[in-house]
Design a protein around this motif. Structure first.
Motif, PDB file in Angstrom:
ATOM      1  N   GLN A   8       0.779  -1.193  -0.047  1.00 32.42           N
ATOM      2  CA  GLN A   8      -0.024  -0.031   0.150  1.00 32.42           C
ATOM      3  C   GLN A   8       0.865   1.474   0.100  1.00 32.42           C
ATOM      4  OE1 GLN A   8      -3.137  -0.311  -0.527  1.00 32.42           O
ATOM      5  NE2 GLN A   8      -3.227  -2.477  -0.312  1.00 32.42           N
ATOM      6  N   SER A   9       0.628   2.188   1.065  1.00 31.26           N
ATOM      7  CA  SER A   9       1.327   3.411   1.048  1.00 31.26           C
ATOM      8  C   SER A   9       2.878   3.223   2.000  1.00 31.26           C
ATOM      9  CB  SER A   9       0.440   4.499   1.450  1.00 31.26           C
ATOM     10  OG  SER A   9       0.096   4.417   2.792  1.00 31.26           O
ATOM     11  N   LEU A  25       6.526  -5.328  16.404  1.00 32.13           N
ATOM     12  CA  LEU A  25       6.137  -4.467  15.256  1.00 32.13           C
ATOM     13  C   LEU A  25       6.279  -2.988  15.888  1.00 32.13           C
ATOM     14  CD1 LEU A  25       4.739  -4.016  12.703  1.00 32.13           C
ATOM     15  CD2 LEU A  25       2.632  -3.834  13.852  1.00 32.13           C
ATOM     16  N   GLU A  26       7.445  -2.250  14.948  1.00 29.02           N
ATOM     17  CA  GLU A  26       7.631  -1.087  15.266  1.00 29.02           C
ATOM     18  C   GLU A  26       6.900  -0.076  14.010  1.00 29.02           C
ATOM     19  OE1 GLU A  26       9.375   0.179  17.708  1.00 29.02           O
ATOM     20  OE2 GLU A  26      10.634  -1.860  18.131  1.00 29.02           O
ATOM     21  N   ILE A  27       6.065   0.803  14.623  1.00 32.54           N
ATOM     22  CA  ILE A  27       5.284   1.683  13.359  1.00 32.54           C
ATOM     23  C   ILE A  27       6.372   2.990  13.472  1.00 32.54           C
ATOM     24  CG2 ILE A  27       3.565   2.852  12.949  1.00 32.54           C
ATOM     25  CD1 ILE A  27       2.981  -0.015  12.991  1.00 32.54           C
ATOM     26  N   ARG A  28       7.029   3.129  12.463  1.00 29.84           N
ATOM     27  CA  ARG A  28       7.730   4.313  12.258  1.00 29.84           C
ATOM     28  C   ARG A  28       7.252   5.004  10.888  1.00 29.84           C
ATOM     29  NH1 ARG A  28      11.984   7.488  13.355  1.00 29.84           N
ATOM     30  NH2 ARG A  28      14.024   6.789  13.938  1.00 29.84           N
ATOM     31  N   PHE A  29       6.756   6.191  11.234  1.00 32.18           N
ATOM     32  CA  PHE A  29       5.922   6.731  10.135  1.00 32.18           C
ATOM     33  C   PHE A  29       6.644   7.931   9.647  1.00 32.18           C
ATOM     34  CE2 PHE A  29       4.220   7.276  14.216  1.00 32.18           C
ATOM     35  CZ  PHE A  29       4.209   8.491  14.201  1.00 32.18           C
ATOM     36  N   MET A  52       5.684   4.412   6.647  1.00 31.18           N
ATOM     37  CA  MET A  52       4.487   5.224   6.075  1.00 31.18           C
ATOM     38  C   MET A  52       4.880   6.413   5.258  1.00 31.18           C
ATOM     39  SD  MET A  52       1.215   5.287   8.688  1.00 31.18           S
ATOM     40  CE  MET A  52       0.492   5.957   7.453  1.00 31.18           C
ATOM     41  N   ASN A  53       4.435   6.483   4.009  1.00 34.95           N
ATOM     42  CA  ASN A  53       4.490   7.333   3.366  1.00 34.95           C
ATOM     43  C   ASN A  53       3.362   8.457   3.313  1.00 34.95           C
ATOM     44  OD1 ASN A  53       7.007   7.333   2.051  1.00 34.95           O
ATOM     45  ND2 ASN A  53       6.109   6.101   0.447  1.00 34.95           N
ATOM     46  N   HIS A  54       3.224   9.647   3.812  1.00 33.45           N
ATOM     47  CA  HIS A  54       2.061  10.517   3.833  1.00 33.45           C
ATOM     48  C   HIS A  54       2.083  11.366   2.671  1.00 33.45           C
ATOM     49  CE1 HIS A  54       0.974   9.727   8.280  1.00 33.45           C
ATOM     50  NE2 HIS A  54       2.174   9.893   8.423  1.00 33.45           N
ATOM     51  N   LEU A  55       0.842  11.229   1.935  1.00 34.92           N
ATOM     52  CA  LEU A  55       0.574  11.857   0.815  1.00 34.92           C
ATOM     53  C   LEU A  55      -0.122  13.273   0.691  1.00 34.92           C
ATOM     54  CD1 LEU A  55      -0.065   8.356  -1.435  1.00 34.92           C
ATOM     55  CD2 LEU A  55       2.158   9.512  -1.005  1.00 34.92           C
ATOM     56  N   ASP A  56      -0.006  13.872   1.718  1.00 34.91           N
ATOM     57  CA  ASP A  56      -0.892  15.246   1.836  1.00 34.91           C
ATOM     58  C   ASP A  56       0.176  16.189   1.742  1.00 34.91           C
ATOM     59  OD1 ASP A  56       0.670  14.737   4.187  1.00 34.91           O
ATOM     60  OD2 ASP A  56      -1.095  15.168   5.515  1.00 34.91           O
ATOM     61  N   GLY A  57       1.276  15.999   1.232  1.00 38.15           N
ATOM     62  CA  GLY A  57       2.284  16.987   1.200  1.00 38.15           C
ATOM     63  C   GLY A  57       3.106  17.616   2.632  1.00 38.15           C
ATOM     64  N   ARG A  95      -3.074  12.351   9.629  1.00 38.12           N
ATOM     65  CA  ARG A  95      -1.908  11.327   9.640  1.00 38.12           C
ATOM     66  C   ARG A  95      -2.192  10.232  10.636  1.00 38.12           C
ATOM     67  NH1 ARG A  95       3.812  13.119  10.391  1.00 38.12           N
ATOM     68  NH2 ARG A  95       4.266  13.905   8.137  1.00 38.12           N
ATOM     69  N   VAL A  96      -2.901  10.675  11.737  1.00 37.20           N
ATOM     70  CA  VAL A  96      -3.270   9.606  12.879  1.00 37.20           C
ATOM     71  C   VAL A  96      -4.310   8.547  12.233  1.00 37.20           C
ATOM     72  CG1 VAL A  96      -4.360   9.215  15.052  1.00 37.20           C
ATOM     73  CG2 VAL A  96      -2.702  11.000  14.758  1.00 37.20           C
ATOM     74  N   ASN A  97      -5.324   9.090  11.355  1.00 30.07           N
ATOM     75  CA  ASN A  97      -6.037   8.298  10.758  1.00 30.07           C
ATOM     76  C   ASN A  97      -5.483   7.312  10.102  1.00 30.07           C
ATOM     77  OD1 ASN A  97      -8.364   9.565  11.876  1.00 30.07           O
ATOM     78  ND2 ASN A  97      -8.620  10.940  10.128  1.00 30.07           N
ATOM     79  N   GLU A  98      -4.502   7.582   9.031  1.00 31.93           N
ATOM     80  CA  GLU A  98      -3.592   6.700   8.398  1.00 31.93           C
ATOM     81  C   GLU A  98      -3.095   5.722   8.992  1.00 31.93           C
ATOM     82  OE1 GLU A  98      -2.648   9.771   4.707  1.00 31.93           O
ATOM     83  OE2 GLU A  98      -1.214   9.653   6.399  1.00 31.93           O
ATOM     84  N   LEU A  99      -2.249   6.107  10.191  1.00 29.28           N
ATOM     85  CA  LEU A  99      -1.406   5.469  11.175  1.00 29.28           C
ATOM     86  C   LEU A  99      -2.192   4.314  11.930  1.00 29.28           C
ATOM     87  CD1 LEU A  99       1.091   4.560  12.809  1.00 29.28           C
ATOM     88  CD2 LEU A  99       0.731   6.513  14.214  1.00 29.28           C
ATOM     89  N   LEU A 100      -3.241   4.599  12.337  1.00 29.43           N
ATOM     90  CA  LEU A 100      -4.351   3.702  13.196  1.00 29.43           C
ATOM     91  C   LEU A 100      -4.911   2.333  12.278  1.00 29.43           C
ATOM     92  CD1 LEU A 100      -6.389   6.110  15.471  1.00 29.43           C
ATOM     93  CD2 LEU A 100      -4.252   4.595  16.073  1.00 29.43           C
ATOM     94  N   ILE A 101      -5.067   3.036  10.922  1.00 32.23           N
ATOM     95  CA  ILE A 101      -5.609   1.988   9.834  1.00 32.23           C
ATOM     96  C   ILE A 101      -4.534   0.769   9.394  1.00 32.23           C
ATOM     97  CG2 ILE A 101      -6.258   1.630   7.585  1.00 32.23           C
ATOM     98  CD1 ILE A 101      -7.785   4.375   7.692  1.00 32.23           C
TER      99      ILE A 101
END
Length: 323
Positions: A8-9, A25-29, A52-57, A95-101
């Motif tokens: 995914q992203s 599991l390490e979540i490094r975003f 994670m890649n945030h695609l919102d600029g 960003r948090v919404n993305e991270l939680l998903i």
């Protein structure tokens, strides 16, 4: 040697152990190409690191699934500080919404494999340690990490915050973390300048949480650069005072605060290692130390914290070469 699996992203980074269980599991975003050293260093220690890649600029450079580049949005940084901070807080919520998903989706891999994982010749079914997830980030990412823990404390057991941008945390998160009920007899009144704007100045839709609504008790590592501590950015002086009072992390858990000597903010990323040292110092991006040394110290402090918090939960990582 590490394996990268695009999904995914995100990107999953891990060492190719034949025996995965138990893995943490390490979540490094918000890492992508700017935090490769810290990501691979953690993966080499037996962690699965989710990038994670945030695609919102909000990231320096990111790419969509089609390969289109998303460049950093400079418009917000040109705005009035108050308005700019409000917009960053709104971005934090996205960003948090993305991270939680992503966190929930990765944890589901313990029961089913995704197409990308199967194509890489891997499986995580029954091999992920679901009960010890560490959320980790730098600057904007650290603000996101704090907000994620506040919203879903059931998902995370530890937080590693490298120079959190405190004013980019939503107001309810700041009120919860610095709540009076957490402080006991400690009165940080003189250290909270600018931390709590008037309600009239806060963005519409924020949760007007009570100041007594405390932040979840969670193992915590706070790392700051010498630069941010000297300038008291990110309310580093407040975190340091709280640490002296034993208010970072749970009472029966792990809570650390440390400063990386003679380091600057950008040294938590790969930027200063990729930039000629003379140039980095001339533009104020790099401190007086060798950025390779500061990167090593950041890694060692982070790994030591992870080992300490896992020992508290009786979790053991596989060693390299385990069959």
């Amino acid at each position: 040697v590490c394996v990268r699996v695009r999904w995914q992203s995100c990107c999953l980074v891990l060492s190719p152990f034949e025996q995965f269980s138990p893995l943490i599991l390490e979540i490094r975003f918000h890492l992508h190409c700017w935090y490769v050293v810290q990501t691979l260093s953690l993966a080499a220690k037996g962690n699965i690191v989710v990038v994670m890649n945030h695609l919102d600029g909000t990231g320096p450079i990111a790419k969509t699934k089609s390969g289109q580049a998303v460049i950093f949005d400079h418009d917000i940084s040109k705005m009035n500080t108050t308005i700019g901070d409000q917009m960053r807080r709104q971005q934090t919520k996205i960003r948090v919404n993305e991270l939680l998903i992503v966190t929930e989706a990765v944890l589901e891999m313990t029961s089913r494999d995704t197409e990308e994982v199967v194509e890489a010749g891997l499986t995580f079914r029954g091999r992920l340690e679901r009960n010890h997830v560490t959320v980790m980030g730098h600057s904007f990412g650290a603000a996101t990490a704090f907000t994620a823990v506040h919203r879903r404390p059931d998902l995370y057991e530890a937080i590693v915050a490298h120079e959190p941008a405190t004013l980019w945390m939503p107001i309810e998160v700041r009120k919860a973390y610095f709540a009076k009920c957490r402080m006991g007899e400690f009165d940080p009144k003189e250290l909270v300048d600018g931390l709590f704007p008037d309600d009239s100045d806060e963005e519409e839709g924020d949760d007007k949480s009570s100041s007594d609504d405390a932040f979840p008790a969670i193992d915590t590592l706070l790392l700051f650069s010498h630069e941010w501590r000297e300038k008291q950015w990110g309310h580093s002086h407040l975190f340091e005072a709280m640490h002296r009072e034993g208010l970072v992390g749970p009472k029966d858990g792990v809570g650390h605060f440390a400063v990386i000597a003679e380091a600057h903010h950008n040294e938590f990323s790969d930027t200063c290692m990729l930039t000629p040292t003379w140039l980095g110092r001339s533009v104020g991006a790099t401190g007086s130390r060798n950025p390779l040394e500061t990167a090593r110290e950041i890694h060692e402090r982070t790994v030591a914290f992870l080992a300490e918090t896992r020992a508290r939960h009786d979790i053991v990582l596989p060693q390299s070469g385990t069959k």
